[in-house]
Design a protein around this motif. Structure first.
Motif, short mmCIF file in Angstrom:
data_model
loop_
_atom_site.label_atom_id
_atom_site.label_comp_id
_atom_site.label_asym_id
_atom_site.label_seq_id
_atom_site.Cartn_x
_atom_site.Cartn_y
_atom_site.Cartn_z
N ASP A 1 65.17 87.03 71.65
CA ASP A 1 65.86 88.56 71.68
C ASP A 1 65.29 89.35 70.62
OD1 ASP A 1 67.82 90.73 70.81
OD2 ASP A 1 68.89 89.67 72.48
N ASP A 2 64.86 88.99 69.45
CA ASP A 2 64.03 89.72 68.34
C ASP A 2 62.79 89.97 68.80
OD1 ASP A 2 66.18 89.96 66.67
OD2 ASP A 2 65.64 88.67 64.99
N LEU A 3 62.11 88.98 69.16
CA LEU A 3 60.69 89.30 69.68
C LEU A 3 60.75 90.38 70.66
CD1 LEU A 3 57.79 88.66 69.90
CD2 LEU A 3 58.29 86.89 71.35
N LEU A 4 61.73 90.33 71.69
CA LEU A 4 61.72 91.39 72.74
C LEU A 4 62.06 92.54 72.11
CD1 LEU A 4 63.47 89.33 75.33
CD2 LEU A 4 61.11 89.86 75.46
N GLY A 5 63.13 92.55 71.19
CA GLY A 5 63.42 93.90 70.55
C GLY A 5 62.28 94.47 69.59
N ILE A 6 61.37 93.75 68.88
CA ILE A 6 60.11 94.19 68.14
C ILE A 6 59.42 94.79 69.26
CG2 ILE A 6 58.40 93.49 66.73
CD1 ILE A 6 60.26 91.16 65.87
N THR A 7 59.09 94.30 70.53
CA THR A 7 58.34 94.56 71.49
C THR A 7 58.72 96.18 71.98
OG1 THR A 7 57.53 92.60 72.20
CG2 THR A 7 57.13 94.23 73.73
N VAL A 8 60.07 96.33 72.18
CA VAL A 8 60.68 97.44 72.64
C VAL A 8 60.53 98.52 71.56
CG1 VAL A 8 62.90 98.50 72.92
CG2 VAL A 8 62.40 96.54 74.15
N ILE A 9 60.59 98.31 70.38
CA ILE A 9 60.44 99.24 69.31
C ILE A 9 59.04 99.84 69.21
CG2 ILE A 9 60.54 99.35 66.79
CD1 ILE A 9 62.85 97.76 66.36
N ALA A 10 58.04 99.01 69.36
CA ALA A 10 56.86 99.24 69.19
C ALA A 10 56.24 99.66 70.59
CB ALA A 10 55.89 97.99 69.14
N THR A 11 56.89 99.65 71.68
CA THR A 11 56.37 100.26 72.79
C THR A 11 57.03 101.52 73.17
OG1 THR A 11 55.92 98.01 73.91
CG2 THR A 11 56.15 99.78 75.27
N PHE B 1 61.79 91.60 58.79
CA PHE B 1 61.01 91.45 59.99
C PHE B 1 59.75 90.51 59.61
CE2 PHE B 1 63.31 94.99 61.95
CZ PHE B 1 63.27 94.39 63.12
N PHE B 2 59.43 90.60 58.54
CA PHE B 2 58.24 89.33 57.86
C PHE B 2 58.98 87.92 58.36
CE2 PHE B 2 56.83 86.40 54.78
CZ PHE B 2 55.44 86.36 55.23
N VAL B 3 60.32 87.86 57.81
CA VAL B 3 61.02 86.53 58.06
C VAL B 3 60.93 86.09 59.44
CG1 VAL B 3 62.94 85.02 57.58
CG2 VAL B 3 62.26 86.57 55.75
N VAL B 4 61.36 87.20 60.50
CA VAL B 4 61.42 87.01 61.68
C VAL B 4 60.07 86.70 62.26
CG1 VAL B 4 61.76 88.09 64.02
CG2 VAL B 4 63.19 88.62 62.23
N GLY B 5 58.98 87.37 61.78
CA GLY B 5 57.58 86.97 62.35
C GLY B 5 57.13 85.56 61.74
N VAL B 6 57.55 85.07 60.66
CA VAL B 6 57.22 83.70 60.26
C VAL B 6 58.05 82.64 61.14
CG1 VAL B 6 57.60 81.99 58.12
CG2 VAL B 6 56.72 84.32 57.81
N GLU B 7 59.44 82.88 61.24
CA GLU B 7 60.14 82.11 62.26
C GLU B 7 59.90 81.92 63.66
OE1 GLU B 7 64.69 81.23 62.36
OE2 GLU B 7 64.45 83.10 62.11
#
Length: 430
Positions: free
Chosen positions: A186-196, A94-100
């Motif tokens: 898709d990953d950004l939305l998925g991260i938001t779903v996990i956090a929310t 997820f760090f790599v995803v954040g950087v990307e």
């Protein structure tokens, strides 16, 4: 990200040669590990080992291994090996995803909505329709399992790009960029779903402490490299506090990645997002993701009843049908009713295999399944994981056939139908 290499020795990733001589073996190994095909192959191998072991006569030893507990209880880190992998190893990914994401928003395709609008909307369709498929099936057959609605919404970037790299040879490179943009959103939305939706209680002091640690990391990562020795302990502090806060610890990885500057500073020619991506991605692709796949994919079906149930049917339907329908339908509506168009060299027919590729859920889908259902005691957990594996394999297989079919078709000079002849003629594998 860009393939541009840094010119200053202080910006070379560890193991890279900065002279005119050939790269070191370490650098060559890291580049090999970061390839789409390598990452996909390692993921598949790790998952296969887990499935075989979990269904062998020695399957109890697989579960016993994952249930080994260690770590300091005072820091809320006395965790099982499975938890360490899901919360710790996956934070690297997820760090790599954040950087990307940071790079794409600031300097990449996502900075211009005219270019990114279609794949962004396609990503939304690829989440809404699969979730609706799951809710439609599970809402009727097993309403208590509706909490897993987000499972079929995820796309595994590594697997999807690996299948495209292997079977998409001869297709436009713009198709990879489109898929990558769609998967990143898709990953950004998925991260938001996990956090929310998958955070029950929040320890506010710990969360504030984690955010402070992220802010300190953001300051250090912009300074001269002599301060970078502090980055790892600060990042570990942010991760530890995020875990203690009740928010899934992988969110710390995303926030830390977002803090890396995406424009060149201090006279550098390479943005630090590219430097960190090159440095960390090999460890994410060759270590973190395969280890997580090994820990999460071990579904025991031998002697297990109840694998076929509304949860598994909903996930399969969402991944294999919902994903492709959502991507195609939302893209068609966008192209039909707005001024936005697909990139040069890409037509709607190319989006059929891309839509199937987004049905390769795997990594993030397995994570959401673990957050949705208590593994080991919830009858839905095994069914969900089995459906994710089956749905991902079916989607990848159909996508592979469609990619080869698409590559054999004649291509129009104006594939995106914008009235201007396409200029992008680069092809995958060309």
């Amino acid at each position: 990200m860009s393939d541009q290499q840094p010119t200053g020795s202080d910006l070379s990733p560890p193991g890279e040669s900065t002279s005119d001589t050939s790269p070191s073996r370490t650098a060559q190994l890291k580049r090999w590990a970061a390839l789409d095909t390598t990452s996909g192959a390692l993921l598949l191998t790790a998952a296969t080992i887990a499935v075989v072991w979990a269904n062998s006569p020695w399957r109890d030893s697989y579960q016993d291994l994952l249930e080994i507990e260690f770590g300091p209880a005072a820091l809320h880190l006395h965790l099982s090996l499975a938890d360490w992998i899901a919360d710790g190893m996956l934070a690297i990914f997820f760090f790599v995803v954040g950087v990307e994401l940071k790079h794409e928003f600031v300097a990449g395709t996502l900075r211009d909505f005219k270019l990114a609008g279609v794949p962004i909307v396609a990503a939304l369709g690829g989440m809404i329709v699969p979730a609706a498929c799951y809710v439609a099936v599970v809402g009727i057959g097993d309403p208590e399992a509706l909490g897993g609605w987000a499972i079929p919404t995820a796309t595994d970037i590594a697997f999807a790009l690996a299948v495209l790299a292997i079977f998409g040879r001869g297709l436009p490179v713009a198709l990879r960029t489109f898929l990558l943009t769609l998967a990143v959103v898709d990953d950004l939305l998925g991260i938001t779903v996990i956090a929310t939706f998958y955070t029950d209680t929040i320890n506010l002091p710990a969360l504030l402490g984690a955010l402070v640690a992220v802010a300190v990391f953001a300051v250090l990562v912009r300074m001269a490299r002599r301060w970078w020795l502090l980055l790892l302990p600060v990042a570990l502090t942010a991760w530890t506090l995020m875990h203690a806060s009740g928010v899934h610890a992988t969110i710390a990885g995303v926030l830390l990645g977002f803090s890396v500057p995406a424009v060149a500073i201090r006279g550098e020619r390479m943005p630090r997002t590219e430097l960190f991506d090159e440095t960390v991605r090999p460890y994410s692709a060759a270590l973190a993701l395969p280890v997580f796949a090994f820990a999460a994919a071990g579904v025991t079906v031998v002697g297990t009843s109840g694998i076929i149930q509304p949860v598994s049917i909903g996930i399969m339907l969402g991944l294999v049908v919902g994903k492709v329908v959502g991507v195609l339908a939302f893209t068609a509506l966008m192209v039909r009713f707005t001024p936005l168009r697909l990139p040069d060299s890409i037509g709607l027919r190319d989006l059929l295999p891309v839509g199937m590729l987004t049905g390769v859920g795997f990594t993030v889908a397995l994570l959401i399944a673990e957050l949705s259902f208590e593994v080991g005691s919830d009858s839905h957990a095994a069914a969900a994981k089995a459906a994710i594996l089956a749905g991902s394999v079916v989607s990848a297989a159909i996508a592979a056939v469609l990619l080869r079919w698409d590559a054999r078709q004649l291509r129009d000079p104006d594939m995106n139908r914008d009235g201007i002849p396409d200029v992008d003629r680069d092809v995958i594998g060309g």
